[in-house]
Design an enzyme around this catalytic site. Sequence first.
Site, PDB file in Angstrom:
ATOM      1  N   ASN A   1       0.841  -1.193   0.000  1.00 54.31           N
ATOM      2  CA  ASN A   1       0.000   0.000   0.000  1.00 54.31           C
ATOM      3  C   ASN A   1       0.877   1.244   0.000  1.00 54.31           C
ATOM      4  OD1 ASN A   1       0.565   0.759   2.855  1.00 54.31           O
ATOM      5  ND2 ASN A   1      -0.550  -1.150   3.294  1.00 54.31           N
ATOM      6  N   ARG A   2       0.250   2.406   0.009  1.00 50.56           N
ATOM      7  CA  ARG A   2       0.976   3.664  -0.178  1.00 50.56           C
ATOM      8  C   ARG A   2       1.542   4.261   1.111  1.00 50.56           C
ATOM      9  NH1 ARG A   2      -3.315   7.353  -2.440  1.00 50.56           N
ATOM     10  NH2 ARG A   2      -1.703   8.891  -2.015  1.00 50.56           N
TER      11      ARG A   2
END
Length: 402
Positions: A217-218
Amino acid sequence: MESIFSGKKIILGVTGGIAAYKSCLLARELIKLGAEVRVIMTPSALEFIAPLTFSTLTGHEVIVNIFPESQKNGVSLKTWHIEYALWADLMIIAPLTVNTLAKIVHGFADNALTTVVAALRCPLVAVPAADVDMYSNKVTQENLKKLKDIAFVVEAEEGFLASGLSGRGRMAEPGKIVDAAHMVLSGFIRKDLEGLSLLVTAGPTYEDIDPVRFIGNRSSGKMGFQIAKAASLRGAKVKLVAGPTSEDAYPGIERISVRSAKEMKKAVDENMELSDVLIMAAAVADYRPLKKAQNKIKKEENLKSIDLTKTDDILAALKKGDKKVVGFALETDNEFKNAKDKLARKNLDMIVLNSLNDKMAGFEFDTNKVTIITREGKVKEYPLMSKFLTANYILSEISGLL
């Protein structure tokens, strides 16, 4: 967003130690952030740095002596030490030698710097530095304890020293001193977490598909790292379990690097028993590939789908005991309801909610906008601010639970 230092008036005191060269970098950084800096040096500091260096950097006269060298032609001294003491929003002494430390805690005012300290009305940030044997000396340690009653102390670090020895006594780096000044100017002037052990998780987890690709994920890890930094400055012993990230932690924070949700769970389980508080700021992956390919999957294999399975839920499986546990909820819809559900479902003492719908908040930004919800139903919403300042408000709420 305007810097907390913008327009602030800061006195930088410099005493006679080799670490005085770092004070030039500190002065420059404070000015870049918008502060007006004026420097007072002890006579011994002149043996390490010329006043002209600080005068050029700050654009102001550097004060060294209480009295002028000559009064033959008359002089108008006024009460400059009182004027400086009233002028300042903050005073920083970096480096603070054991000699000046002893003078301050015992009330001596025998040079320009100690005279201003005696008249000071604003907060004081003290940054001691000395060789390892001088720093560990019993009298010095007793003086440091007394200093904490009147100043925010950024203690010396372990490292290689000018004498060639290695040990505690190295002055903190300018960035850490700036962070301490940021906290004090923001009103966080007490080391309220001393004696506590905090376990903080940060960053994403990566779940490998093959040796090259992963599901992730970011998350940048910024929020968790800022919590760890702020907790360390406020006196806590901090262990930081971090997924893959380019963020750096202060020296003295024990960093445990992990990659997957499984590795993060193992690290949390192993370190939970000796921790007073767990702050779960990491963005842990919910799913991982059912099987990891041993070799890189080639384009020619025409992969159309990946079978997934749930990762272990770190908080749900946690043996909490009497520890305080704080979770995070990053939401995109039904934010408040989802956060409250998670708070109850995972038996948390407090949850920090932020939304991807808020501009400049969430992943990858240096700012955040959060709402804190406690088990007792207390709700407090905070405006957009730096993640470092957000971290301090989170820690103050945690401190109130202990």
